[in-house]
Design an enzyme around this catalytic site. Structure first.
Site, mmCIF file in Angstrom:
data_model
loop_
_atom_site.group_PDB
_atom_site.id
_atom_site.type_symbol
_atom_site.label_atom_id
_atom_site.label_comp_id
_atom_site.label_asym_id
_atom_site.label_seq_id
_atom_site.Cartn_x
_atom_site.Cartn_y
_atom_site.Cartn_z
ATOM 1 C CG HIS A 308 -2.086 0.945 1.032
ATOM 2 N ND1 HIS A 308 -2.003 2.279 1.332
ATOM 3 C CD2 HIS A 308 -3.318 0.726 0.517
ATOM 4 C CE1 HIS A 308 -3.163 2.843 1.029
ATOM 5 N NE2 HIS A 308 -3.977 1.935 0.527
ATOM 6 C CG ASP A 366 -8.592 -3.947 -2.919
ATOM 7 O OD1 ASP A 366 -9.749 -3.799 -2.508
ATOM 8 O OD2 ASP A 366 -7.934 -3.058 -3.472
HETATM 9 N N1 CMC Z 1 4.410 -7.322 -5.145
HETATM 10 C C1 CMC Z 1 5.769 -7.310 -5.258
HETATM 11 N N2 CMC Z 1 6.541 -6.222 -5.034
HETATM 12 C C2 CMC Z 1 5.902 -5.099 -4.658
HETATM 13 C C3 CMC Z 1 4.506 -5.037 -4.518
HETATM 14 C C4 CMC Z 1 3.754 -6.198 -4.760
HETATM 15 N N3 CMC Z 1 2.417 -6.187 -4.638
HETATM 16 N N4 CMC Z 1 4.140 -3.787 -4.141
HETATM 17 C C5 CMC Z 1 5.288 -3.087 -4.053
HETATM 18 N N5 CMC Z 1 6.360 -3.883 -4.362
HETATM 19 C C6 CMC Z 1 7.775 -3.496 -4.312
HETATM 20 C C7 CMC Z 1 8.157 -2.653 -5.530
HETATM 21 O O1 CMC Z 1 8.668 -3.435 -6.566
HETATM 22 C C8 CMC Z 1 9.195 -1.726 -4.937
HETATM 23 O O2 CMC Z 1 10.417 -2.426 -4.872
HETATM 24 P P1 CMC Z 1 11.831 -1.632 -5.028
HETATM 25 O O3 CMC Z 1 11.867 -0.635 -3.917
HETATM 26 O O4 CMC Z 1 12.844 -2.710 -4.909
HETATM 27 O O5 CMC Z 1 11.773 -0.981 -6.381
HETATM 28 C C9 CMC Z 1 8.729 -1.487 -3.502
HETATM 29 O O6 CMC Z 1 7.938 -2.654 -3.173
HETATM 30 C C10 CMC Z 1 7.880 -0.235 -3.337
HETATM 31 O O7 CMC Z 1 6.869 -0.265 -4.326
HETATM 32 P P2 CMC Z 1 6.220 1.039 -4.985
HETATM 33 O O8 CMC Z 1 5.558 0.664 -6.251
HETATM 34 O O9 CMC Z 1 7.251 2.126 -5.031
HETATM 35 O O10 CMC Z 1 5.177 1.426 -3.869
HETATM 36 P P3 CMC Z 1 3.943 2.356 -4.089
HETATM 37 O O11 CMC Z 1 3.669 2.929 -2.762
HETATM 38 O O12 CMC Z 1 4.145 3.290 -5.209
HETATM 39 O O13 CMC Z 1 2.803 1.325 -4.553
HETATM 40 C C11 CMC Z 1 0.927 -0.102 -4.598
HETATM 41 C C12 CMC Z 1 1.745 0.903 -3.774
HETATM 42 C C13 CMC Z 1 -0.372 -0.423 -3.842
HETATM 43 C C14 CMC Z 1 0.539 0.521 -5.972
HETATM 44 C C15 CMC Z 1 1.760 -1.376 -4.808
HETATM 45 O O14 CMC Z 1 2.112 -1.949 -3.562
HETATM 46 C C16 CMC Z 1 1.060 -2.395 -5.697
HETATM 47 O O15 CMC Z 1 1.153 -2.295 -6.929
HETATM 48 N N6 CMC Z 1 0.341 -3.392 -5.088
HETATM 49 C C17 CMC Z 1 -0.454 -4.332 -5.833
HETATM 50 C C18 CMC Z 1 -1.756 -3.703 -6.231
HETATM 51 C C19 CMC Z 1 -2.718 -3.569 -5.072
HETATM 52 O O16 CMC Z 1 -2.923 -4.499 -4.293
HETATM 53 N N7 CMC Z 1 -3.359 -2.391 -4.981
HETATM 54 C C20 CMC Z 1 -4.398 -2.146 -3.991
HETATM 55 C C21 CMC Z 1 -4.070 -1.065 -3.020
HETATM 56 S S1 CMC Z 1 -5.258 -1.046 -1.670
HETATM 57 C C22 CMC Z 1 -6.708 -0.469 -2.381
HETATM 58 C C23 CMC Z 1 -6.729 0.962 -2.670
HETATM 59 O O17 CMC Z 1 -6.629 1.761 -1.707
HETATM 60 O O18 CMC Z 1 -6.884 1.326 -3.854
#
Ligand code: CMC
Length: 431
Positions: A308, A366
Site C-alpha cells: 500500500h 482488497d
Molecule cells: N508485489 C511485489 N513487489 C511489490 C509489490 C507487490 N504487490 N508492491 C510493491 N512492491 C515493491 C516494488 O517493486 C518496490 O520495490 P523496489 O523498492 O525494490 O523498487 C517497492 O515494493 C515499493 O513499491 P512502490 O511501487 O514504489 O510502492 P507504491 O507505494 O508506489 O505502490 C501499490 C503501492 C499499492 C501501488 C503497490 O504496492 C502495488 O502495486 N500493489 C499491488 C496492487 C494492489 O494491491 N493495490 C491495492 C491497493 S489497496 C486499495 C486501494 O486503496 O486502492
C-alpha cells in the site's frame, strides 16, 4: 489550518526564502509553497504526489506507520464493529454522528432516492452484453447529468445536497443493474423495506421467477465491505474527483471520472486482479514460483492485494475484512475452496519471506474483500463496481467540502519539461 510561527528555509540559486509551515491537528507539518514560484521562479517536483498535500480536509485521517484510519476522528475498526454504512455516510458528509431522529431522516431520504429514471434502462441497453460492469458504470453515472438537471448547479448548496443523496442512493441500483445486464437477467427494482446492503444483494441475486431471502450474516458482511471502503483520504480516485470538480464540472461527471480512475489494477481494480491471480496460481505448490516472480525486478508481475502507498505496517481495514471473510466462509461452509486454500497459503508464505517483510508488503483490504465477494457469489468483474459504490460517499463528501471552501481554485499542476526547445517547422519534402 493552524497558523504556526514555524518556517522552512529554502535556498535557490544562492537566494534564501522563508516558507510558512502549517501544523495539522494530526500528521506531519506542511510546508506552504504556494508563493514559491512567484517569489523564486521555481516549481517543486513530485510525480505521484508522494510528498504533496493537495488540499486541506477535515474528513479522513490516515497514519500509515501506525496503521490508523480515522473518519472524522473515529477509528475504522470501531465504525466497522459498532456502526453501519449509512451512519458512516452521515458522519462523512456532515462531520458528526447523527442523533436517532437525524439518522432515521437520512436513511429515509436515501431509501426514497434509490430508483433510477425509467429512461435510464434504455441507456443500459445500448451497451454490449459483454461490457465490463465498470465500463457501464462510468457511462451511466456520467449520464446522470443528463437525467437530473435539478441537481447540477454546484453554486446552490441545496442542489449539492440533493446530488449527494442521489449519488449515494442510486449507486447500488446502478451497480446491480450493470451486473444484471451483463448476465442477461431482468433488472430488479429497489425495495424500500430493506436496508441498504440487503437491498443491493437482492437487486443482484433476485430473479422474478422466485423469492430471494437475504441472509442477515451476508448482509452484515456486505455492509462492512461498504463501510471499510467508504473513504480513504486523498487517494487517486478522490483526487481525480476533486481535480475534475475544480473546473466547476457537475457532480455526476466528476464521480464518473472517479469511477474511471478507480478501475485501474493499482487502485480499486486490485480486488479483481487479486482473484484472477489466485486463479492463475491454481494450487498451493505453485505459490513459490509466483513469489519468485513478484521478487524479480525484470518481471512486471506483482502480488495483487499486497502493499500500500500509505500503510507501511498493516492495513487496518484488512484486519476487519479478514475476520469478516472467516465468518462468511464459515457460514457458507466453503473452507475447501481451492482459491481460498491458495490465498491462505500465499498470505502465510509471503509474510514469512524477507523480501515482503523488509519492504513492509502485507495483504491489503482488497486481498480479503475479493475472497468474501467470491464466496457470496459475485463474479470478479463485480468487485470493482462494489468498491465504486462504497467509495461514492467518500468522493461526494470530499467534493462537497471542496466546493464549500472559499479557497477553492482550479487544479493546475505544472511540469518539468524535458522535450525539444524552440525549433522551426520542416516542410514534408525536407524531412
Ligand atoms: N508485489 C511485489 N513487489 C511489490 C509489490 C507487490 N504487490 N508492491 C510493491 N512492491 C515493491 C516494488 O517493486 C518496490 O520495490 P523496489 O523498492 O525494490 O523498487 C517497492 O515494493 C515499493 O513499491 P512502490 O511501487 O514504489 O510502492 P507504491 O507505494 O508506489 O505502490 C501499490 C503501492 C499499492 C501501488 C503497490 O504496492 C502495488 O502495486 N500493489 C499491488 C496492487 C494492489 O494491491 N493495490 C491495492 C491497493 S489497496 C486499495 C486501494 O486503496 O486502492
Amino acid at each position: 489550518m493552524t497558523e504556526s510561527n514555524k518556517t522552512a528555509t529554502l535556498t535557490v540559486h544562492g537566494k534564501t526564502y522563508e516558507l510558512p509551515v502549517h501544523s495539522p491537528t494530526a500528521g506531519p507539518d506542511v510546508v506552504d509553497i504556494r508563493k514559491l514560484y512567484g517569489q523564486a521562479g521555481v516549481f517543486t517536483y513530485d510525480p505521484g504526489f508522494t510528498s504533496t498535500a493537495s488540499c486541506d480536509s477535515t474528513i479522513t485521517y490516515i497514519d500509515g506507520e501506525k496503521g490508523e484510519l480515522l473518519h472524522r476522528g473515529y477509528p475504522i475498526d470501531q465504525l466497522a464493529e459498532k456502526s453501519h454504512f449509512l451512519e458512516v455516510c452521515f458522519l462523512l458528509l456532515y462531520g458528526y454522528l447523527p442523533k436517532a431522529d437525524e439518522l432515521e431522516q437520512f436513511e429515509s431520504t436515501i431509501t426514497h432516492h434509490t430508483m433510477l429514471h425509467e429512461q435510464m434502462q434504455y441507456f443500459y441497453r445500448g451497451f454490449r452484453r459483454d461490457a465490463h460492469p465498470m465500463a457501464i458504470m462510468v457511462g451511466v453515472v456520467g449520464a446522470m447529468s443528463a437525467f437530473y438537471h435539478d441537481s447540477t448547479d454546484i453554486s446552490d448548496p441545496r442542489q449539492r445536497e440533493i446530488a449527494s443523496h442521489r449519488l449515494i442512493a442510486k449507486m447500488p441500483t446502478i451497480a446491480a443493474w450493470a451486473y444484471k445486464y451483463h448476465i442477461g437477467q431482468p433488472f430488479v427494482y429497489p425495495r424500500n423495506d430493506l436496508d441498504y446492503a440487503s437491498n443491493f444483494l437482492r437487486m443482484c441475486f433476485a430473479v422474478p421467477a422466485e423469492d430471494y431471502e437475504v441472509n442477515p450474516i451476508l448482509s452484515r458482511a456486505m455492509d462492512r465491505i461498504f463501510t471499510l471502503h467508504a473513504d480513504h483520504e486523498q487517494n487517486a480516485s478522490t483526487s481525480t474527483v476533486r481535480l475534475a470538480s475544480s473546473s466547476g464540472a457537475n457532480p455526476f461527471a466528476c464521480v464518473a471520472a472517479g469511477i474511471a480512475c478507480l478501475w485501474g489494477p493499482a487502485h480499486g481494480g486490485a480486488n479483481q486482479a487479486c482473484l484472477e491471480m489466485l486463479e492463475e496460481i491454481g494450487s498451493v505448490d505453485r505459490i513459490p514460483e509466483f513469489i519468485e516472480r513478484a521478487k524479480d525486478k525484470n518481471d512486471p508481475f506483482r502480488l495483487m492485494g499486497f502493499g500500500h502507498r500509505v500503510y507501511k505496517n498493516f492495513d487496518p481495514r484488512a484486519k476487519v475484512m479478514k475476520q469478516s471473510a472467516d465468518e462468511v466462509l464459515d457460514l457458507l461452509g466453503i473452507e475447501n475452496n481451492p482459491k481460498l486454500q491458495v490465498a491462505k497459503a500465499l498470505e502465510k508464505q509471503a509474510l514469512e519471506d524477507p523480501y515482503f517483510v523488509d519492504k513492509k508488503l502485507f495483504p491489503n483490504v482488497d486481498f480479503y474483500s475479493g475472497i468474501i465477494l467470491e464466496a457470496m457469489g459475485f463474479p470478479t468483474s463485480m468487485f470493482t463496481p462494489i468498491f465504486a459504490l462504497s467509495r461514492t460517499v467518500g468522493w461526494v463528501s470530499q467534493w462537497k467540502e471542496m466546493i464549500a471552501d472559499p479557497q477553492n481554485k482550479i487544479g493546475r499542476p505544472r511540469q518539468l519539461y524535458l522535450g525539444e526547445t524552440l525549433r522551426d517547422y520542416v516542410d514534408i519534402e525536407n524531412r
